[in-house]
Scaffold this motif. Structure first.
Motif, short mmCIF file in Angstrom:
data_model
loop_
_atom_site.label_atom_id
_atom_site.label_comp_id
_atom_site.label_asym_id
_atom_site.label_seq_id
_atom_site.Cartn_x
_atom_site.Cartn_y
_atom_site.Cartn_z
N PHE A 26 -1.05 -2.85 -6.84
CA PHE A 26 0.27 -4.09 -6.88
C PHE A 26 1.25 -3.51 -7.59
CE2 PHE A 26 -3.01 -6.36 -9.88
CZ PHE A 26 -2.73 -5.62 -11.37
N HIS A 27 0.44 -2.33 -8.67
CA HIS A 27 1.73 -1.61 -9.80
C HIS A 27 1.73 -0.92 -8.84
CE1 HIS A 27 -1.67 1.19 -8.21
NE2 HIS A 27 -0.90 2.37 -8.53
N LEU A 28 1.88 -0.23 -7.28
CA LEU A 28 3.15 0.57 -6.42
C LEU A 28 4.56 -0.41 -6.28
CD1 LEU A 28 0.34 1.74 -3.94
CD2 LEU A 28 1.76 2.81 -6.23
N SER A 29 4.26 -1.71 -6.60
CA SER A 29 5.18 -2.33 -6.12
C SER A 29 6.70 -1.66 -6.81
CB SER A 29 4.97 -4.41 -5.60
OG SER A 29 3.87 -4.58 -5.31
N ALA A 30 6.65 -1.58 -7.86
CA ALA A 30 7.84 -1.24 -8.63
C ALA A 30 8.31 -0.09 -7.68
CB ALA A 30 7.04 -0.46 -10.08
N LEU A 31 8.28 0.20 -6.74
CA LEU A 31 8.72 1.42 -6.20
C LEU A 31 10.32 0.84 -5.38
CD1 LEU A 31 6.20 3.78 -4.94
CD2 LEU A 31 7.80 4.13 -6.19
N GLY A 32 9.87 -0.82 -5.19
CA GLY A 32 10.15 -1.29 -4.14
C GLY A 32 9.73 -2.69 -3.82
N ASP A 33 10.17 -2.87 -2.77
CA ASP A 33 9.69 -4.08 -2.03
C ASP A 33 8.23 -4.07 -2.21
OD1 ASP A 33 11.76 -4.48 -0.47
OD2 ASP A 33 11.32 -3.46 1.36
N ALA A 34 7.44 -5.19 -2.70
CA ALA A 34 6.36 -5.82 -2.79
C ALA A 34 5.43 -6.28 -1.33
CB ALA A 34 6.10 -6.86 -3.38
N LEU A 35 4.41 -4.96 -1.77
CA LEU A 35 2.92 -4.68 -0.98
C LEU A 35 3.15 -6.45 -0.28
CD1 LEU A 35 1.36 -2.20 -1.77
CD2 LEU A 35 2.72 -1.78 0.40
N PRO A 36 1.79 -6.38 0.53
CA PRO A 36 1.59 -7.82 1.16
C PRO A 36 0.53 -8.25 0.43
CG PRO A 36 2.00 -6.78 3.08
CD PRO A 36 1.80 -5.61 2.10
N GLY A 37 0.57 -9.58 0.31
CA GLY A 37 -0.44 -9.88 -0.89
C GLY A 37 0.15 -11.09 -2.30
N LEU A 38 -0.50 -11.22 -3.28
CA LEU A 38 -0.49 -11.78 -4.56
C LEU A 38 0.51 -11.30 -5.24
CD1 LEU A 38 -2.68 -15.07 -4.56
CD2 LEU A 38 -0.26 -15.17 -4.27
N ASN A 39 -0.50 -9.74 -5.19
CA ASN A 39 -0.02 -8.69 -6.38
C ASN A 39 0.14 -9.18 -7.49
OD1 ASN A 39 0.61 -6.82 -4.53
ND2 ASN A 39 2.16 -7.81 -4.03
N LEU A 40 -0.95 -9.37 -8.01
CA LEU A 40 -1.32 -10.27 -9.16
C LEU A 40 -2.75 -10.09 -9.75
CD1 LEU A 40 -1.15 -12.37 -11.60
CD2 LEU A 40 -1.87 -14.31 -9.85
N CYS A 41 -3.15 -9.14 -11.13
CA CYS A 41 -4.30 -9.57 -12.09
C CYS A 41 -4.64 -10.79 -11.74
CB CYS A 41 -4.19 -8.69 -13.44
SG CYS A 41 -5.58 -8.54 -13.83
N GLY A 42 -5.62 -11.62 -11.32
CA GLY A 42 -6.55 -12.40 -10.80
C GLY A 42 -7.48 -12.65 -11.56
N ALA A 43 -8.04 -11.19 -12.89
CA ALA A 43 -9.16 -11.75 -13.66
C ALA A 43 -9.47 -12.94 -14.23
CB ALA A 43 -9.61 -9.81 -14.05
N GLY A 44 -10.51 -13.01 -14.40
CA GLY A 44 -10.74 -14.54 -15.23
C GLY A 44 -10.13 -15.44 -15.25
N ARG A 45 -8.84 -15.25 -13.86
CA ARG A 45 -7.71 -16.44 -13.91
C ARG A 45 -8.20 -16.98 -11.92
NH1 ARG A 45 -4.38 -12.21 -15.51
NH2 ARG A 45 -3.37 -13.13 -17.50
N VAL A 46 -8.20 -15.87 -11.26
CA VAL A 46 -8.35 -16.85 -10.01
C VAL A 46 -10.41 -15.72 -9.13
CG1 VAL A 46 -6.34 -17.22 -9.51
CG2 VAL A 46 -7.30 -15.13 -8.78
N VAL A 47 -10.39 -14.64 -10.02
CA VAL A 47 -11.57 -13.65 -9.47
C VAL A 47 -12.55 -13.49 -11.06
CG1 VAL A 47 -10.47 -12.95 -7.66
CG2 VAL A 47 -10.33 -11.70 -9.47
N CYS A 48 -13.96 -13.29 -10.64
CA CYS A 48 -14.32 -12.63 -11.88
C CYS A 48 -16.25 -11.80 -11.18
CB CYS A 48 -15.00 -13.74 -12.64
SG CYS A 48 -16.32 -15.15 -11.75
N LEU A 49 -16.55 -11.91 -11.80
CA LEU A 49 -17.45 -10.71 -11.44
C LEU A 49 -19.23 -11.43 -12.04
CD1 LEU A 49 -18.68 -8.44 -10.50
CD2 LEU A 49 -19.09 -7.13 -12.56
N ILE A 50 -19.76 -11.83 -11.02
CA ILE A 50 -21.47 -12.26 -11.62
C ILE A 50 -22.67 -10.48 -11.29
CG2 ILE A 50 -23.87 -13.11 -11.59
CD1 ILE A 50 -21.52 -15.60 -10.11
N ASP A 51 -22.71 -9.63 -12.51
CA ASP A 51 -23.49 -9.09 -12.27
C ASP A 51 -25.02 -9.24 -12.56
OD1 ASP A 51 -25.20 -9.37 -14.59
OD2 ASP A 51 -24.43 -7.50 -15.59
#
Length: 393
Positions: free
Chosen positions: A242-267
């Protein structure tokens, strides 16, 4: 005259979802679950520095209990990984338990354990997706990162899946400066196997902290990747770029850091981190063995509560592309020594360059991954034989 900054904006419907997801959900949409740190490879960019099994890893029964929680939370699917998840003797038990309890499974593997028998067993399971890791479209590029023989092993796994009529699996690559020119070859390989191509971003996490300077794409290559992805919306990215979307059109997807919001990791030992790329005590939210289990960690941990608070744009405040790129990847900033409110270290507008120069001039050490499970005395990368090690059980 200074050129105007881009003002890329995501579609209104996507902005609404982004605003909702920023505040966090009652349960993650999906999560990554590393079943083991054991691995028969020693990839130079391994995000968890895998190699040796941790004797404290969750038991089969504890894994079942986690699945039970995920079912109650109505988590859509889990991304199983490692290490090499198929090195666990109870791998198929865990996968079958998850699928039987309405939790879909996507698992990442180096392919060395997918022989003809395993491929047939995988093909007979519902709601299962297999992702074969391959970081070069030929052996010379791939094996320099993943180990001698790993390219042939991955191709052999694909052949077994094809012969078993598994259906569309995925080929996953971490984009580096050495394979970005091979993207068309990757796409042709995926088309040959009826597979779907998935490209992800290199982060300076795990052993990637040591290989970052040599492997991460140049600014010119990032632009090359951006336009290649724009022309191929069927290629999956996992919202890595999603950092590449600064170049113009957004790439497909939510383009969001979802850490702790919609995703996480169990080790493997049950620790819950904000995302797979920040295995560090500063991003440790709790453990599934704690009172309240995974649900309690997700809903009440101080870390996740803080991540869901409105965030400061920091040094990106004056940039017109902030709404498109969201300031970039938290993990990438952290492990190169930047503040979380600084621009992404690979900011395509160059806004991170003076900050990175200041970090280098200060000479202080950047944060390091907290754990290293690499096998002592094993070279990076290590060779692999085509015949998989016999599994217990």
């Amino acid at each position: 005259m200074t050129a105007p900054q881009p003002t890329a904006q995501p579609p209104a419907a996507t902005r609404g979802l982004v605003d909702e997801f920023r505040l966090g959900l009652d349960a993650p949409i999906c999560l990554t679950w590393e079943l083991t740190y054991a691995c028969n490879l020693s990839c130079v960019h391994c995000l968890s520095s895998s190699g040796r099994r941790d004797p404290r890893e969750l038991t089969t029964e504890e894994c079942f209990a986690v699945v039970d929680e995920l079912e109650r939370l109505q988590v859509f699917y889990v991304n199983l990984g490692g290490g090499e998840p198929m090195m666990r003797a109870d791998f198929f038990e865990i996968v079958e338990y998850a699928v039987d309890h309405h939790v879909g499974v996507k698992f990442s593997t180096n392919g060395t354990y997918i022989d003809a028998e395993a491929a047939r067993r995988l093909a007979g399971m519902d709601y299962l997706d297999v992702q074969i890791s391959l970081d070069g479209a030929d052996a010379s590029v791939n094996d320099a990162v993943r180990g001698e023989g790993s390219y042939d092993a991955a191709i052999q796994a694909m052949e077994h899946l094809k012969a078993a009529d598994f259906g569309p699996f995925k080929i996953s690559l971490v984009v580096t400066r050495h394979n970005v020119d091979q993207l068309d070859e990757y796409k042709a390989l995926a088309d040959h196997y009826g597979a779907q191509l998935r490209v992800t971003r290199l982060r300076p996490s795990g052993r990637g902290a040591d290989s970052w300077d040599e492997l991460h794409p140049t600014q010119a290559q990032q632009r090359q990747l951006y336009y290649w992805l724009l022309d191929r919306p069927d290629v999956l990215t996992g919202d890595s770029f999603f950092h590449l979307s600064a170049l113009g059109d957004a790439l497909p997807g939510l383009n969001l850091c979802g850490a702790g919001r919609v995703v996480c990791l169990i080790d493997p030992v049950g620790d819950v981190y904000a995302c797979p790329f920040v295995i560090h005590d500063e991003f440790l939210a709790g453990n599934v063995r704690d009172a309240g289990g995974f649900t309690g960690v997700w809903r009440t941990s101080d870390l996740f509560t803080a991540l869901r608070e409105p965030e400061s744009e920091g040094a990106c405040t004056s940039c017109g592309a902030y709404d498109a790129c969201q300031g970039g990847c938290m993990a990438s900033k952290f492990f190169v020594g930047l503040e979380l409110t600084d621009p992404d270290p690979e900011c395509v507008l160059g806004n991170a360059e003076p900050l990175l120069a200041a970090v280098a001039a200060a000479g202080g050490p950047a944060p390091r991954p907290m754990q290293d499970h690499s096998r002592p005395g094993v070279p990076l990368p290590s060779p692999v034989t085509l015949k998989p090690t016999r599994r217990r059980g």
